[in-house]
Design an enzyme around this catalytic site. Structure first.
Site, PDB file in Angstrom:
ATOM      1  CE  LYS A 111     -52.587   4.612  34.800  1.00  0.00           C
ATOM      2  NZ  LYS A 111     -53.772   5.277  35.463  1.00  0.00           N
TER       3      LYS A 111
HETATM    4  C1  LIG Z   1     -53.951   6.684  35.845  1.00  0.00           C
HETATM    5  C2  LIG Z   1     -55.222   7.558  35.771  1.00  0.00           C
HETATM    6  C3  LIG Z   1     -55.284   8.811  35.817  1.00  0.00           C
HETATM    7  C4  LIG Z   1     -54.032   9.668  35.557  1.00  0.00           C
HETATM    8  O1  LIG Z   1     -53.265   9.385  34.241  1.00  0.00           O
HETATM    9  P1  LIG Z   1     -51.800  10.261  34.238  1.00  0.00           P
HETATM   10  O2  LIG Z   1     -51.467   9.676  33.057  1.00  0.00           O
HETATM   11  O3  LIG Z   1     -51.117   9.324  35.356  1.00  0.00           O
HETATM   12  O4  LIG Z   1     -51.900  11.424  34.486  1.00  0.00           O
HETATM   13  C5  LIG Z   1     -56.188   9.261  35.829  1.00  0.00           C
HETATM   14  N1  LIG Z   1     -57.670   8.608  35.883  1.00  0.00           N
HETATM   15  C6  LIG Z   1     -57.727   7.232  35.765  1.00  0.00           C
HETATM   16  C7  LIG Z   1     -58.750   6.285  36.284  1.00  0.00           C
HETATM   17  C8  LIG Z   1     -56.269   6.483  35.844  1.00  0.00           C
HETATM   18  O5  LIG Z   1     -56.326   5.165  36.149  1.00  0.00           O
END
Ligand SMILES: *Cc1c(COP(=O)(O)O)cnc(C)c1O
Length: 463
Positions: A111
């Site tokens: 993120k």
């Molecule tokens: C947020 C997240 C996901 C999922 O991503 P999305 O965009 O919500 O599908 C997968 N792995 C980790 C470590 C995350 O922080």
């Protein structure tokens, strides 16, 4: 570049998409037309640093909202915050299997890739408009810390983060609650991640409150995040120069990351299948297999950032798969909101099936994948990445073509799973070495929108 809502509202620019988040009709923003990159355009990006490729790929989305110099400066400084010289390196596991390591940013999850940029653009956008904002984030753990890392100390922003109490890892919680800047406000909500999301939705429905505190969102529904995430599909493809089309396996929760892959392909990037890898919360895997998108209640797993029952960004994929039928999307999402169930028409399902494959892996399979990755490749992976590896092994992907599994978090962010599967305790990188002893600050609130509203009114400065 102009943007429209998946539910029909038309004609908005990038600044509004960035600062507004959700469209006024409750839909999600998408560009009126996707920018296109030819094979020649992509060839010209070969060998260039990540930040430069990111600038070129994202530039068409920005329109006149920022000057080229402003945007370039924010992209450069966002990716300078990553600890790896390649920003998002590819690690080869076997002749055709790779990990795309997206976790070298300040909070150790993918993120950061979007949020480090978003925070900078947000602050700059507000400054231009002489506005201030209260950003509210519902998080299953990773978005919250990434948003806090990107926005702490910004003079024109307060940031309020709700996480489900007791359902995030110690490292995740501490990455949020140990940031003591005066514009950072943490709430541990006595409820699930879906409860935190509904409270945020309800607050956004309160017009007076929204304008009083300048409420804004940087959740994965914000199109600017999709824009930033589509870049690494490009850089991975450009680096591998595959003979066939790359299959990307994407550990999925809210469908933001994997939809960024759809965006990249609509922009001209040749992609094989986008594999939606879910944990036991398999609403998306079931929807893509059966055409019935229906949600129950979220169950806690070893991969908490994917413990969701409503995948907000799926609306974008439904919108595109229906041929941008805003009438159908509006009616289908209203029905889903009432009955928690939506039937995907056969034509749209076929369209989705050409692009996506879906499979789920439960906790046992996740642990097994961590253990196997360690035995076979000497790599310790986090449980989210492990869901991707487990799913990659379950599916018969076209042999020969490369398989790139998105490694979405650093193993030290979720150490318990690694310890259980391999006996190894992955270490936090040096910059986070003292995280477990830092002071924490966090309010515990009941699962009630009124209490959250009061809390925000008491903490955030008026807009
Ligand atoms: C947020 C997240 C996901 C999922 O991503 P999305 O965009 O919500 O599908 C997968 N792995 C980790 C470590 C995350 O922080």
């Amino acid at each position: 570049m102009r943007y429209l809502s998946t539910r029909g509202a038309a004609g908005t620019d990038f600044a509004e998409v960035l600062l507004g988040g959700l469209a006024p009709d409750g839909g999600l923003y998408l560009p009126e037309a996707w920018p296109e990159f030819s094979a020649k355009d992509l060839g010209a990006l070969e060998g260039r640093p990540y930040a430069e490729v990111a600038f070129e790929i994202m530039r068409p989305f920005i329109g006149g909202a920022f000057t080229e110099e402003e945007f370039r400066a924010d992209v450069q400084s966002a990716y300078a915050s990553f600890s790896h010289p390649q920003t998002v390196p590819l690690k080869q596991l076997s002749s055709n299997k790779y990990l795309l390591e997206l976790f070298h940013g300040p909070t150790l999850a993918f993120k950061d890739v979007a949020m480090q940029l978003l925070g900078r653009l947000f602050a700059r956008g507000l400054e231009k408009l002489k506005r201030r904002a209260t950003i509210i984030v519902a998080t299953s753990g990773d978005t919250g810390s990434a948003a806090i890392a990107a926005l702490k100390g910004q003079p024109n922003v307060d940031i309020v983060v709700l996480h489900p109490k007791g359902r995030v890892s110690d490292v995740q919680r501490r990455q949020m609650t140990t940031v003591l800047d005066s514009n950072v406000h943490n709430i541990a909500l006595e409820g699930s991640f879906d409860d935190t999301q509904s409270i945020v939705k309800e607050l956004f429905a309160d017009r007076a409150f929204v304008s009083h505190v300048g409420l804004a969102a940087v959740n994965s529904i914000n199109f600017a995040r999709i824009m930033a995430q589509c870049v690494y599909y490009f850089t991975a493809s450009i680096a591998l120069k595959p003979a066939g089309r790359i299959n990307f396996v994407v550990p999925t929760g809210n469908f933001g990351d994997v939809f960024a892959g759809e965006a990249a392909s609509r922009m001209g990037l040749p992609i094989g299948k986008l594999v939606v890898a879910t944990n036991a919360n398999d609403i998306l895997a079931r929807a893509l297999k059966t055409g019935i998108y229906s949600s129950g209640s979220a169950q806690a797993t070893l991969s908490p950032s994917m413990d969701i029952q409503v995948a907000s960004n799926f609306e974008r994929a439904l919108f595109e798969a229906s041929g941008r039928d805003v009438g159908w999307v509006t009616q289908a999402m209203a029905a889903f909101s009432d009955s928690r169930r939506l039937a995907i028409p056969p034509g749209s399902l076929k369209e989705l099936a050409e692009r996506y494959l879906a499979e789920s892996a439960n906790d046992d399979e996740t642990l097994e994948a961590i253990s196997r990755a360690y035995q076979d490749y000497g790599v310790v992976v986090d449980p989210h990445t492990a869901v991707g590896l487990a799913v990659a092994d379950k599916l018969e992907l076209q042999s020969g073509a490369p398989v790139v599994v998105l490694a979405t978090a650093h193993p030290a962010k979720f150490p318990d799973a690694a310890v259980r599967a391999t006996g190894i305790h992955p270490e936090l990188p040096p910059q986070l070495g003292d995280l477990l002893t830092r002071e924490e600050r966090c309010a515990v609130l009941p699962n009630a929108v009124a209490e959250v509203r009061e809390f925000v009114l008491g903490r955030a400065k008026a807009a």
